[in-house]
Motif scaffolding. Structure first.
Motif, PDB file in Angstrom:
ATOM      1  N   CYS A   1      36.802  39.601  47.062  1.00 23.68           N
ATOM      2  CA  CYS A   1      35.706  38.636  46.980  1.00 23.68           C
ATOM      3  C   CYS A   1      34.485  39.195  47.700  1.00 23.68           C
TER       4      CYS A   1
ATOM      5  N   PHE B   1      36.210  35.069  43.531  1.00 19.31           N
ATOM      6  CA  PHE B   1      35.029  34.526  44.233  1.00 19.31           C
ATOM      7  C   PHE B   1      35.269  33.120  44.753  1.00 19.31           C
TER       8      PHE B   1
ATOM      9  N   VAL C   1      27.477  43.120  38.614  1.00 19.11           N
ATOM     10  CA  VAL C   1      28.808  43.054  38.002  1.00 19.11           C
ATOM     11  C   VAL C   1      28.760  42.279  36.688  1.00 19.11           C
TER      12      VAL C   1
ATOM     13  N   THR D   1      29.600  37.367  44.606  1.00 15.93           N
ATOM     14  CA  THR D   1      29.738  38.771  44.237  1.00 15.93           C
ATOM     15  C   THR D   1      28.414  39.412  43.845  1.00 15.93           C
TER      16      THR D   1
ATOM     17  N   VAL E   1      34.227  43.227  46.248  1.00 15.38           N
ATOM     18  CA  VAL E   1      34.518  43.415  44.823  1.00 15.38           C
ATOM     19  C   VAL E   1      34.063  44.808  44.388  1.00 15.38           C
TER      20      VAL E   1
ATOM     21  N   ASP F   1      38.195  39.447  40.603  1.00 15.64           N
ATOM     22  CA  ASP F   1      37.172  38.840  41.461  1.00 15.64           C
ATOM     23  C   ASP F   1      37.603  37.418  41.797  1.00 15.64           C
TER      24      ASP F   1
ATOM     25  N   LEU G   1      38.348  41.886  36.331  1.00 18.97           N
ATOM     26  CA  LEU G   1      37.293  42.860  36.066  1.00 18.97           C
ATOM     27  C   LEU G   1      37.864  44.133  35.466  1.00 18.97           C
TER      28      LEU G   1
ATOM     29  N   TYR H   1      29.556  46.020  34.993  1.00 19.26           N
ATOM     30  CA  TYR H   1      29.640  46.828  36.217  1.00 19.26           C
ATOM     31  C   TYR H   1      29.630  48.328  35.924  1.00 19.26           C
TER      32      TYR H   1
END
Lengths: 282, 315
Positions: free
Chosen positions: B203, B230, B177, B146, B207, B228, B192, B5
Motif C-alpha cells: 500500500c 490501498f 500506476v 498509491t 506499491v 495494491d 497489478l 505503470y
C-alpha cells in the motif's frame, strides 16, 4: 418575567429534580450532584427559551443543547421526558441493560439529545461546530453548551473557546456550571481556575456571572438578544442544589443512594411542588 | 481498471491534487466544508481559502478542529479535514474516536506525510502508527494512497461516504500506476501483476517498490503477484485468502509499523491458513530525520528489502 411564568419554571425545575431522583432511585446510584446543579438552567431553557418540537426532535433549525458535561444526562433526560420527547416512565431505565438512557448523553440513543458527550471537553468543539454550521446554513437558532467547572481543566475547551470567539460564532451560549466541585473534591484545591468570567472575556466572549439557581436571572440572561460575540454565562451554582442532604455531602459527584433515602427526598421535593402549586391556586 | 505503470513519476504531486480537488469539491457541493490546522500552505489551499466561507483555518488546535468538523457533520455538512498524519491521528485520537466514530458523525480526515514521507520534519512528525489507530475505530475506512489518480477519485468518493474516513498520503510526486480517470472501489484490492510463487500485498509508497521487487524477482525466476491493498480497512479479505490459497508465500509491504497496519490486517485474515506471511515494515521503531530515500533504506522499506523478504519466505 411575570410571576406566572416564574412560578411555572420553578415548578418545572422541581419536576426535573424529582425526575433526577427517580432515575437515581431506580438504579441505586448515579451522577446526582452535577445533575441537580443544572436543573434550574435546564428548566429555563426547555421551559421558556429554546425553540424545539418533541414530535420532530431532528428539526434542522431547532435550538440545540449540548451538555458537554455528559454526566448531567439524568437532568437532561428528566427535562426531555417532562416535555414529551419520550415517556416519563422510561426514566426508570437509567443505565439498565439495553437502556436508551445511558450515564452520559448519546444522540443516537435518546430522542432530544442533540449531541453525544462524556469524554469531558469534547462537547465544546462539537457545540461550536454545530453553531457555526447552523450559521453557515443561514439558520436563526442558537446552540446552548453546558460545561462543568472541573471540565474546563481540559485544554480542548479553551481551544474551542478561542475558535468560537475568533470565528464570531455568536449564536453560541456557553454555560459554565460553576458548582465548585469536581470528582476528587473542590475545584479550587484540584486545579484552581481563578476567574472564569475574566478568562472568557479575554478569549473574546461576552461574559457574565449569575446565580445559576435563580430562575429569574437565568431567564433574563437567556432572553437577551445575541450580541456580536459568543456569550459565556458563568452559573454560580451549588452542587446537589435543591436536595439539602446532597448539597451537604462533600463527595456528591456520583452517589450510591438507597430507595428509602430517595423516597425521603422525593417526598421533600413533592411537598415543595405541592406548596408552589397551592400558592398558584392549582 | 487501466494500469499504466512503467516506473515513471507522475508530473502531478499529491499536494497539487489536494490543492485542486478540495476547492473543486467545495464549489460543486455546498455541504462541503474544509478545515485545516494551519497547514493550508502545505497542500496548496491557502490562496483559495479566503474566498470561501466553508474553508476554515482552525489554527494549530487539532482536537478542536476534529470536534468542530464533527459538530458541523451533525448539522448537515460534509467535513474534509487536513493536517499532517501524526496530528490527524495521535493528537486528536479520542476526538475522532468519540466525537467522530462513536457519535456517528461523518468526517474525512486527510493525514499528509505518512511514515518516512515526513522526511526532514523528522521523528516527531513521522507517523508509523496512524493506520493502527484508525483501524481500531469501529467501522472506520482507512486508505493509503498509491498515486495521483487514486487520490483524486478516493477523495471525491470519501466526501459523500458516511462515517470516519482516514486518507494517508504523501505530498510529493509518486509513480503513476493508474490511467487518468480511473475509478476505485473502496475495500477492493487491485491486482497489478499476476504471479504464482508469491503474492506481495502493498500500500501507499510501497506499491511502486513492490512492482520493482517483482520485476527483479522475475529475472531470478520467481513469479510474484503484486496487489495494491490501498484500502487497509475494510480489508479485501476474499482477495487475500484467494492469493494465499494459490501461492507459496505472502509478503506485505507498508510504510508503517508492522504492528497494527497492513501486515497485521493480513495476518488477522490468514491466521490458521497455513501460509507463510512475511513483511516489510518498520520494526517497532520511532521515526528519525533525513531524506526520504535514506529513510526508506534505514527502515528497510525498499524494493530490495521486499525481494529479500520474498526469497526468504519461499525458502
Amino acid at each position: 418575567m411575570d410571576s406566572e411564568t416564574k412560578r411555572g419554571l420553578e415548578e418545572f425545575a422541581l419536576e426535573i429534580r424529582i425526575g433526577i431522583v427517580e432515575q437515581i432511585k431506580a438504579r441505586g446510584f448515579g451522577h446526582i450532584g452535577g445533575s441537580l446543579s443544572v436543573a434550574d438552567a435546564l428548566a429555563v431553557l426547555y421551559g421558556a427559551v429554546m425553540s424545539y418540537d418533541p414530535k420532530n426532535p431532528d428539526k434542522e433549525d431547532r435550538d440545540k443543547l449540548v451538555s458537554s458535561k455528559g454526566h448531567a444526562g439524568p437532568a437532561v433526560y428528566a427535562a426531555l421526558a417532562l416535555k414529551g420527547f419520550f415517556p416519563y416512565e422510561e426514566l426508570k431505565t437509567l443505565n439498565q441493560p439495553g437502556t436508551r438512557l445511558p450515564s452520559h448523553c448519546d444522540r443516537l440513543k435518546t430522542k432530544g439529545i442533540d449531541m453525544t458527550t462524556g469524554s469531558l471537553g469534547q462537547g465544546t468543539s462539537l457545540a461550536v461546530g454545530m453553531a457555526l454550521g447552523d450559521m453557515l446554513k443561514g439558520r436563526k437558532n442558537r446552540v446552548f453548551l453546558i460545561t462543568g467547572d472541573g471540565e474546563l481543566d481540559e485544554g480542548q475547551a479553551w481551544e474551542a473557546a478561542m475558535f468560537a470567539a475568533a470565528k464570531k460564532v455568536n449564536n453560541l451560549v456557553w454555560l459554565v456550571d460553576y458548582n465548585k466541585k469536581q470528582l476528587d473534591g473542590y475545584v479550587k484545591d484540584i486545579l484552581e481556575p481563578f476567574d472564569f468570567e475574566a478568562k472568557f472575556r479575554s478569549f473574546g466572549f461576552d461574559a457574565v456571572t449569575i446565580d445559576g439557581n435563580d430562575i429569574e436571572k437565568l431567564y433574563e440572561v437567556f432572553t437577551k438578544p445575541a450580541g456580536m460575540r459568543p456569550l459565556a454565562v458563568i452559573l454560580d451554582t451549588v452542587k446537589g442544589s435543591g436536595v439539602k442532604e446532597v448539597e451537604d455531602t462533600v463527595s456528591n459527584h456520583s452517589m450510591n443512594v438507597g430507595a428509602e433515602v430517595c423516597d425521603k427526598w422525593l417526598k421533600q421535593l413533592g411537598d415543595e411542588l405541592a406548596a408552589l402549586r397551592k400558592e398558584a391556586g392549582r | 481498471m487501466n494500469i499504466v505503470y512503467n516506473g515513471e513519476m507522475d508530473s502531478r504531486a499529491f499536494k497539487d491534487i489536494l490543492g485542486a480537488t478540495i476547492p473543486r469539491l467545495a464549489a460543486e457541493d455546498p455541504d462541503v466544508v474544509y478545515l485545516d490546522a494551519d497547514l493550508m500552505s502545505c497542500i496548496g489551499t491557502a490562496k483559495w481559502a479566503p474566498t470561501c466561507d466553508r474553508a476554515i483555518n482552525c489554527g494549530v488546535a487539532e482536537a478542536n478542529m476534529i470536534g468542530v468538523a464533527c459538530g458541523m457533520s451533525a448539522v448537515g455538512f460534509k467535513p474534509i479535514v487536513h493536517t499532517f498524519g501524526p496530528f490527524a491521528s495521535r493528537r486528536c485520537y479520542d476526538q475522532i474516536f468519540l466525537s467522530g466514530g462513536y457519535a456517528k458523525n461523518s468526517v474525512t480526515v486527510i493525514g499528509t506525510d505518512p511514515g518516512v514521507c515526513a522526511a526532514f520534519n523528522g521523528g516527531t512528525h513521522m507517523p508509523f502508527e496512524d493506520v493502527a489507530l484508525y483501524r481500531a475505530i469501529p467501522n472506520a475506512t482507512v486508505v493509503d494512497i498509491t498515486d495521483a489518480n487514486m487520490l483524486l477519485d478516493v477523495l471525491t468518493q470519501f466526501k459523500d461516504m458516511q462515517g470516519v474516513k482516514y486518507l494517508r498520503v504523501s505530498r510529493k510526486n509518486a509513480a503513476k500506476v493508474y490511467a487518468d480517470g480511473s475509478k476505485f472501489e473502496i475495500g477492493k484490492g487491485i491486482v497489478l501483476r499476476e504471479g504464482t510463487d508469491a503474492a506481495i500485498f502493498a500500500c501507499g509508497i510501497m506499491v511502486h517498490e513492490a512492482m520493482q521487487a517483482a520485476s527483479s524477482l522475475e529475472k531470478e525466476g520467481i513469479s510474484a503477484a503484486v496487489i495494491d491493498m490501498f484500502t487497509i480497512k475494510p480489508l479485501d479479505e476474499a482477495l487475500v485468502k484467494a492469493y494465499a490459497g494459490k501461492v507459496k508465500a505472502v509478503v506485505t509491504a507498508e510504510n508503517h509499523n508492522r504492528i497494527g497496519g497492513l501486515y497485521s490486517a493480513v495476518c488477522e485474515t490468514l491466521a490458521g491458513a497455513g501460509v507463510r506471511v512475511g513483511h516489510v515494515a518498520v520494526e517497532d521503531e520511532y521515526g528519525e530525520v533525513g531524506p526520504q530515500d535514506y529513510l526508506q533504506k534505514r527502515f528497510r522499506l525498499t524494493a530490495e528489502h521486499i525481494a529479500e523478504e520474498v526469497r526468504s519466505a519461499l525458502k
